[in-house]
Design a protein around this motif. Sequence first.
Motif, PDB file in Angstrom:
ATOM      1  N   ASN A 177     -12.413 -11.839   9.396  1.00 23.99           N
ATOM      2  CA  ASN A 177     -12.385 -11.003   8.187  1.00 23.99           C
ATOM      3  C   ASN A 177     -11.541  -9.767   8.478  1.00 23.99           C
ATOM      4  N   TYR A 178     -10.833  -9.282   7.461  1.00 25.49           N
ATOM      5  CA  TYR A 178     -10.075  -8.045   7.639  1.00 25.49           C
ATOM      6  C   TYR A 178      -9.924  -7.315   6.315  1.00 25.49           C
ATOM      7  N   SER A 179      -9.756  -6.004   6.440  1.00 22.00           N
ATOM      8  CA  SER A 179      -9.407  -5.140   5.319  1.00 22.00           C
ATOM      9  C   SER A 179      -8.200  -4.341   5.754  1.00 22.00           C
ATOM     10  N   SER A 180      -7.242  -4.190   4.849  1.00 23.80           N
ATOM     11  CA  SER A 180      -6.001  -3.512   5.199  1.00 23.80           C
ATOM     12  C   SER A 180      -5.519  -2.701   4.012  1.00 23.80           C
ATOM     13  N   VAL A 181      -5.272  -1.426   4.232  1.00 22.57           N
ATOM     14  CA  VAL A 181      -4.579  -0.579   3.256  1.00 22.57           C
ATOM     15  C   VAL A 181      -3.434   0.031   4.025  1.00 22.57           C
ATOM     16  N   LYS A 182      -2.218  -0.234   3.586  1.00 18.78           N
ATOM     17  CA  LYS A 182      -1.061   0.276   4.308  1.00 18.78           C
ATOM     18  C   LYS A 182      -0.176   1.097   3.395  1.00 18.78           C
ATOM     19  N   ARG A 183       0.678   1.886   3.993  1.00 21.45           N
ATOM     20  CA  ARG A 183       1.597   2.733   3.229  1.00 21.45           C
ATOM     21  C   ARG A 183       2.623   1.878   2.510  1.00 21.45           C
ATOM     22  N   ALA A 184       3.087   2.384   1.372  1.00 22.58           N
ATOM     23  CA  ALA A 184       4.153   1.696   0.651  1.00 22.58           C
ATOM     24  C   ALA A 184       5.385   1.623   1.547  1.00 22.58           C
ATOM     25  N   HIS A 185       6.098   0.545   1.461  1.00 22.93           N
ATOM     26  CA  HIS A 185       7.347   0.328   2.188  1.00 22.93           C
ATOM     27  C   HIS A 185       7.155   0.213   3.697  1.00 22.93           C
ATOM     28  N   LEU A 190     -13.698  -1.130  15.769  1.00 20.13           N
ATOM     29  CA  LEU A 190     -12.775  -0.601  14.771  1.00 20.13           C
ATOM     30  C   LEU A 190     -12.089   0.661  15.290  1.00 20.13           C
ATOM     31  N   THR A 191     -10.782   0.682  15.188  1.00 16.47           N
ATOM     32  CA  THR A 191     -10.018   1.893  15.459  1.00 16.47           C
ATOM     33  C   THR A 191      -8.899   1.963  14.443  1.00 16.47           C
ATOM     34  N   LYS A 192      -8.198   3.075  14.398  1.00  9.11           N
ATOM     35  CA  LYS A 192      -7.132   3.222  13.398  1.00  9.11           C
ATOM     36  C   LYS A 192      -5.885   2.422  13.755  1.00  9.11           C
ATOM     37  N   SER A 193      -5.450   2.439  15.012  1.00  9.41           N
ATOM     38  CA  SER A 193      -4.170   1.812  15.333  1.00  9.41           C
ATOM     39  C   SER A 193      -4.298   0.337  15.690  1.00  9.41           C
ATOM     40  N   ASN A 194      -5.106   0.007  16.644  1.00  9.25           N
ATOM     41  CA  ASN A 194      -5.290  -1.395  17.026  1.00  9.25           C
ATOM     42  C   ASN A 194      -6.747  -1.771  16.827  1.00  9.25           C
ATOM     43  N   ASN A 219       0.232 -13.757   9.672  1.00  5.04           N
ATOM     44  CA  ASN A 219       1.222 -12.707   9.440  1.00  5.04           C
ATOM     45  C   ASN A 219       1.289 -12.357   7.956  1.00  5.04           C
ATOM     46  N   ASN A 220       2.176 -11.435   7.619  1.00 10.77           N
ATOM     47  CA  ASN A 220       2.415 -10.978   6.239  1.00 10.77           C
ATOM     48  C   ASN A 220       1.162 -10.419   5.557  1.00 10.77           C
ATOM     49  N   ILE A 221       0.394  -9.630   6.284  1.00  7.43           N
ATOM     50  CA  ILE A 221      -0.800  -9.007   5.716  1.00  7.43           C
ATOM     51  C   ILE A 221      -0.390  -7.689   5.066  1.00  7.43           C
ATOM     52  N   GLY A 222      -0.685  -7.542   3.794  1.00  6.08           N
ATOM     53  CA  GLY A 222      -0.412  -6.308   3.077  1.00  6.08           C
ATOM     54  C   GLY A 222      -1.709  -5.550   2.839  1.00  6.08           C
ATOM     55  N   SER A 223      -1.779  -4.832   1.742  1.00  2.00           N
ATOM     56  CA  SER A 223      -3.014  -4.147   1.366  1.00  2.00           C
ATOM     57  C   SER A 223      -3.932  -5.186   0.723  1.00  2.00           C
ATOM     58  N   CYS A 224      -5.089  -5.390   1.334  1.00  2.00           N
ATOM     59  CA  CYS A 224      -5.975  -6.466   0.877  1.00  2.00           C
ATOM     60  C   CYS A 224      -7.349  -6.351   1.527  1.00  2.00           C
ATOM     61  N   TYR A 225      -8.238  -7.233   1.109  1.00  2.00           N
ATOM     62  CA  TYR A 225      -9.500  -7.452   1.824  1.00  2.00           C
ATOM     63  C   TYR A 225      -9.887  -8.911   1.650  1.00  2.00           C
ATOM     64  N   THR A 226     -10.517  -9.450   2.686  1.00  2.00           N
ATOM     65  CA  THR A 226     -10.893 -10.865   2.664  1.00  2.00           C
ATOM     66  C   THR A 226     -12.333 -11.091   2.247  1.00  2.00           C
ATOM     67  N   ARG A 267      -4.939  10.131  -2.736  1.00  2.00           N
ATOM     68  CA  ARG A 267      -4.369   9.604  -1.504  1.00  2.00           C
ATOM     69  C   ARG A 267      -5.407   8.745  -0.809  1.00  2.00           C
ATOM     70  N   ILE A 268      -5.081   7.494  -0.645  1.00  2.00           N
ATOM     71  CA  ILE A 268      -5.975   6.575   0.042  1.00  2.00           C
ATOM     72  C   ILE A 268      -5.473   6.452   1.476  1.00  2.00           C
ATOM     73  N   PRO A 269      -6.313   6.734   2.451  1.00  2.00           N
ATOM     74  CA  PRO A 269      -5.853   6.670   3.843  1.00  2.00           C
ATOM     75  C   PRO A 269      -5.578   5.224   4.265  1.00  2.00           C
ATOM     76  N   GLU A 270      -4.724   5.067   5.260  1.00  2.00           N
ATOM     77  CA  GLU A 270      -4.468   3.742   5.806  1.00  2.00           C
ATOM     78  C   GLU A 270      -5.749   3.208   6.433  1.00  2.00           C
ATOM     79  N   VAL A 271      -5.957   1.919   6.281  1.00  2.00           N
ATOM     80  CA  VAL A 271      -7.134   1.265   6.830  1.00  2.00           C
ATOM     81  C   VAL A 271      -6.690  -0.027   7.495  1.00  2.00           C
ATOM     82  N   ALA A 272      -7.254  -0.314   8.649  1.00  2.00           N
ATOM     83  CA  ALA A 272      -7.029  -1.587   9.325  1.00  2.00           C
ATOM     84  C   ALA A 272      -8.326  -1.963  10.025  1.00  2.00           C
TER      85      ALA A 272
END
Length: 187
Positions: free
Chosen positions: A78-86, A53-57, A139-146, A33-38
């Motif tokens: 720069n950003y890193s994002s791991v989000k839940r499926a769907h 850095l915080t979890k929600s905003n 917009n349209n940022i999914g799971s990624c890193y820059t 399980r990979i935790p959500e990251v923003a």
Amino acid sequence: MKLLSKIIIVGILVLITLNSFAQNSVKHNIDIRIPEVALLGLVADNSDVTRILTKSNNVAENSISFADETDVNSVWINYSSVKRAHSSPRRITAFVQGDIPEGIQLKVSASAASSDGKGELGQPKGSKVLGEQPTEIINNIGSCYTGQGAQHGHNLVYSLAIDETEAKLVALNSEKVTFNIVYTLAD
């Protein structure tokens, strides 16, 4: 009897040998399980990264000066994002915190993401006028890193537009005006 004992001994040896070659296997499940990251950061070609850095905003701030043209075009987000499926794609918004003098419009434009990023990188929304309300710039940022640092992510280009009517120009003076541009990575 000798023959019978030899047959029994040979039989026992054969059984022992067969048992020693028997395969035993065991299995168990592993859940990964990979935790959500923003994570969000700003960096200029000539300064350090400023990150909050915080979890929600995730909010990032950095200062630039319009007195130096190179400063205006050297900021990278720069950003890193791991989000839940769907889950919905993420976006980056920007707004001005503080007062922009009347008669001036501040615009920001994000470039396409640099080629060294991986995953579902965001799409820039073109040149946007910044004000007190959050405006979507990517917009349209999914799971990624820059990637991290200058020359990674999206280059931010700022421009000023001045209302040249006489009343607006009179209100402008040569005083230094300072305000913040706040960037937020949100769902």
